[in-house]
Every structure is written in structure tokens, then in C-alpha cells.
Design an enzyme around this catalytic site. Structure first.
Site, PDB file in Angstrom:
ATOM      1  N   CYS A  93      -3.141  -1.115 -12.085  1.00  0.00           N
ATOM      2  CA  CYS A  93      -2.047  -0.490 -11.142  1.00  0.00           C
ATOM      3  C   CYS A  93      -2.902   0.905 -10.608  1.00  0.00           C
ATOM      4  CB  CYS A  93      -0.543  -0.185 -11.524  1.00  0.00           C
ATOM      5  SG  CYS A  93       0.192   0.749 -10.591  1.00  0.00           S
ATOM      6  N   CYS A 102      -0.628   3.909 -11.416  1.00  0.00           N
ATOM      7  CA  CYS A 102      -0.531   4.291 -12.863  1.00  0.00           C
ATOM      8  C   CYS A 102      -1.890   5.058 -13.006  1.00  0.00           C
ATOM      9  CB  CYS A 102      -0.548   3.115 -13.770  1.00  0.00           C
ATOM     10  SG  CYS A 102       1.294   2.421 -13.876  1.00  0.00           S
ATOM     11  N   ASP A 134      -1.785  10.988   0.606  1.00  0.00           N
ATOM     12  CA  ASP A 134      -2.009   9.676   0.941  1.00  0.00           C
ATOM     13  C   ASP A 134      -3.489   9.827   1.423  1.00  0.00           C
ATOM     14  OD1 ASP A 134      -0.315   7.166   1.717  1.00  0.00           O
ATOM     15  OD2 ASP A 134      -2.090   6.986   2.559  1.00  0.00           O
ATOM     16  N   HIS A 194       5.868   3.200 -14.692  1.00  0.00           N
ATOM     17  CA  HIS A 194       5.689   2.129 -13.744  1.00  0.00           C
ATOM     18  C   HIS A 194       6.955   1.334 -13.371  1.00  0.00           C
ATOM     19  CE1 HIS A 194       3.288  -0.898 -11.390  1.00  0.00           C
ATOM     20  NE2 HIS A 194       4.210  -1.789 -11.900  1.00  0.00           N
ATOM     21  N   ASN A 206       9.055   2.020   1.224  1.00  0.00           N
ATOM     22  CA  ASN A 206       8.778   0.772   1.525  1.00  0.00           C
ATOM     23  C   ASN A 206       9.239  -0.263   0.377  1.00  0.00           C
ATOM     24  OD1 ASN A 206       8.145   1.297   4.224  1.00  0.00           O
ATOM     25  ND2 ASN A 206       6.042   1.883   3.440  1.00  0.00           N
ATOM     26  N   GLY A 214       6.852  -3.602   4.260  1.00  0.00           N
ATOM     27  CA  GLY A 214       5.560  -2.969   4.475  1.00  0.00           C
ATOM     28  C   GLY A 214       5.149  -2.083   3.146  1.00  0.00           C
ATOM     29  N   HIS A 274       3.618   0.005  -7.181  1.00  0.00           N
ATOM     30  CA  HIS A 274       4.462   0.915  -7.848  1.00  0.00           C
ATOM     31  C   HIS A 274       5.304   1.848  -6.868  1.00  0.00           C
ATOM     32  CE1 HIS A 274       3.366   4.047 -11.214  1.00  0.00           C
ATOM     33  NE2 HIS A 274       4.255   4.547 -10.657  1.00  0.00           N
ATOM     34  N   HIS A 312       7.145   4.498  -4.931  1.00  0.00           N
ATOM     35  CA  HIS A 312       6.866   5.741  -4.444  1.00  0.00           C
ATOM     36  C   HIS A 312       7.438   5.948  -3.291  1.00  0.00           C
ATOM     37  CE1 HIS A 312       4.226   2.523  -2.592  1.00  0.00           C
ATOM     38  NE2 HIS A 312       4.207   3.263  -1.440  1.00  0.00           N
ATOM     39  N   HIS A 337       7.137   8.397   0.226  1.00  0.00           N
ATOM     40  CA  HIS A 337       6.394   8.933   1.259  1.00  0.00           C
ATOM     41  C   HIS A 337       7.032  10.050   1.867  1.00  0.00           C
ATOM     42  CE1 HIS A 337       3.463   5.441   2.056  1.00  0.00           C
ATOM     43  NE2 HIS A 337       4.569   4.741   1.644  1.00  0.00           N
TER      44      HIS A 337
HETATM   45  P1  5GP Z   1       3.001   1.567   0.742  1.00  0.00           P
HETATM   46  O1  5GP Z   1       2.765   0.699   2.001  1.00  0.00           O
HETATM   47  O2  5GP Z   1       3.075   0.657  -0.602  1.00  0.00           O
HETATM   48  O3  5GP Z   1       4.669   2.026   1.080  1.00  0.00           O
HETATM   49  O4  5GP Z   1       2.242   2.804   0.642  1.00  0.00           O
HETATM   50  C1  5GP Z   1       0.955   2.651   0.038  1.00  0.00           C
HETATM   51  C2  5GP Z   1       0.230   4.048   0.509  1.00  0.00           C
HETATM   52  O5  5GP Z   1      -0.554   4.410  -0.540  1.00  0.00           O
HETATM   53  C3  5GP Z   1      -0.515   3.957   1.771  1.00  0.00           C
HETATM   54  O6  5GP Z   1      -0.186   4.723   2.751  1.00  0.00           O
HETATM   55  C4  5GP Z   1      -1.925   4.208   1.324  1.00  0.00           C
HETATM   56  O7  5GP Z   1      -2.704   4.697   2.184  1.00  0.00           O
HETATM   57  C5  5GP Z   1      -1.891   4.704   0.113  1.00  0.00           C
HETATM   58  N1  5GP Z   1      -2.688   4.392  -1.012  1.00  0.00           N
HETATM   59  C6  5GP Z   1      -3.293   3.311  -1.078  1.00  0.00           C
HETATM   60  N2  5GP Z   1      -4.289   3.373  -2.192  1.00  0.00           N
HETATM   61  C7  5GP Z   1      -4.584   4.731  -2.348  1.00  0.00           C
HETATM   62  C8  5GP Z   1      -5.326   5.440  -3.473  1.00  0.00           C
HETATM   63  O8  5GP Z   1      -6.017   4.988  -3.941  1.00  0.00           O
HETATM   64  N3  5GP Z   1      -5.338   6.908  -3.194  1.00  0.00           N
HETATM   65  C9  5GP Z   1      -4.382   7.661  -2.111  1.00  0.00           C
HETATM   66  N4  5GP Z   1      -4.169   8.906  -2.424  1.00  0.00           N
HETATM   67  N5  5GP Z   1      -3.449   6.915  -1.677  1.00  0.00           N
HETATM   68  C10 5GP Z   1      -3.511   5.324  -1.400  1.00  0.00           C
HETATM   69 ZN    ZN Z   2       1.872   1.414 -11.913  1.00  0.00          ZN
END
Ligand code: 5GP
Ligand code: ZN
Length: 118
Positions: A8, A11, A34, A50, A91, A97, A102, A104, A106
Site C-alpha cells: 500500500c 502505508c 498530492d 490502514h 472518495n 473515484g 487507503h 484519505h 483531500h
Molecule cells: P483518490 O482518487 O483515491 O481519492 O485519490 C488518490 C490521490 O492520491 C490522487 O489525487 C493521486 O494524485 C494521489 N497519489 C497517488 N499516488 C501518490 C503518491 O505516490 N504520492 C502522492 N503524494 N500522491 C499520490
Molecule cells: Zn495502507
């Protein structure tokens, strides 16, 4: 939900297995920018524990989510977007989306955001 931290990405970041600068850290939460920002300010607030998605939340994790939201607000204040406003997004699942499995939140701001989302 216990996913092996080697699998992950969040993680790995939360447990310092990747060199990602943190905007915030306490014993339960990390926050970092991000990688693909959708706005001038785009920070991800991530629990060290997690949990795959909002679907994993229970009464026991309610306080953790509350702390994540308070953390987001504090970061918004630190970044100077607190007064003009910002958006918090969680999300969940494919239709929601969610790309990273994991949980989170935004924190997005620094420009006028459209509503409703696509
Ligand atoms: P989700 O679509 O799951 O709500 O958002 C995942 C977010 O994680 C996306 O905005 C994507 O740009 C960001 N993201 C994905 N991988 C990484 C990473 O390795 N590092 C960082 N800083 N952000 C990431
Ligand atoms: Zn995780």
C-alpha cells in the site's frame, strides 16, 4: 483491514518507507502534498492505520476521522486558504473515484472550485 504495508503506497508514505515531505504528522495521522495537484493547494490527510475506504469506518474509528477533518482545517489555516474556503473530499470506491485503497481526505483549495463535481 490489515493490508501489508509493502503493498500500500499510503502505508509506505505514512511509515516513512518513502521519502515524501510531510505537511503534518502526529501519532495517528500524516499529511502530504498530492503528487498530481488539482488546485494550488492539494493536501492528502491520511491515517497511519490502514483502512481501505470509508466503508471500513465504524464507531471505533469515528474519532480518527474527526481528527483527520480537524487536521485538514488546521492545514488550510496554515496555507492561508482558511478564510476564502476550501473543499474536503473523501472518495469511496469505484463510482466515488477512489484510486488509492487507503482511506484519505483531500484538502483542495487556492482557487474557486466548481460544483457539482463531474
Ligand atoms: P483518490 O482518487 O483515491 O481519492 O485519490 C488518490 C490521490 O492520491 C490522487 O489525487 C493521486 O494524485 C494521489 N497519489 C497517488 N499516488 C501518490 C503518491 O505516490 N504520492 C502522492 N503524494 N500522491 C499520490
Ligand atoms: Zn495502507
Amino acid at each position: 483491514m490489515n493490508e501489508n504495508s509493502t503493498k500500500c503506497i499510503f502505508c509506505k508514505i505514512a511509515h516513512k518507507e518513502m521519502d515524501v515531505p510531510l505537511e503534518f504528522e502526529d501519532e495517528q495521522i500524516v499529511a502530504f502534498n498530492d503528487i498530481k495537484p488539482a488546485a494550488p493547494a492539494h493536501v492528502l490527510i491520511v491515517p497511519k492505520k490502514h483502512l481501505s475506504s470509508a466503508n471500513d469506518l465504524t464507531g471505533e474509528t469515528a474519532l480518527l476521522v474527526g481528527r483527520m477533518i480537524v487536521t485538514a482545517k488546521d492545514i488550510a489555516r496554515k496555507k492561508g486558504i482558511y478564510k476564502k474556503g476550501y473543499r474536503l473530499v473523501l472518495n469511496c470506491g469505484e463510482d466515488g473515484g477512489q484510486a488509492v485503497g487507503h482511506i484519505h481526505i483531500h484538502l483542495i483549495g487556492g482557487r474557486k472550485l466548481a460544483w457539482p463535481p463531474g
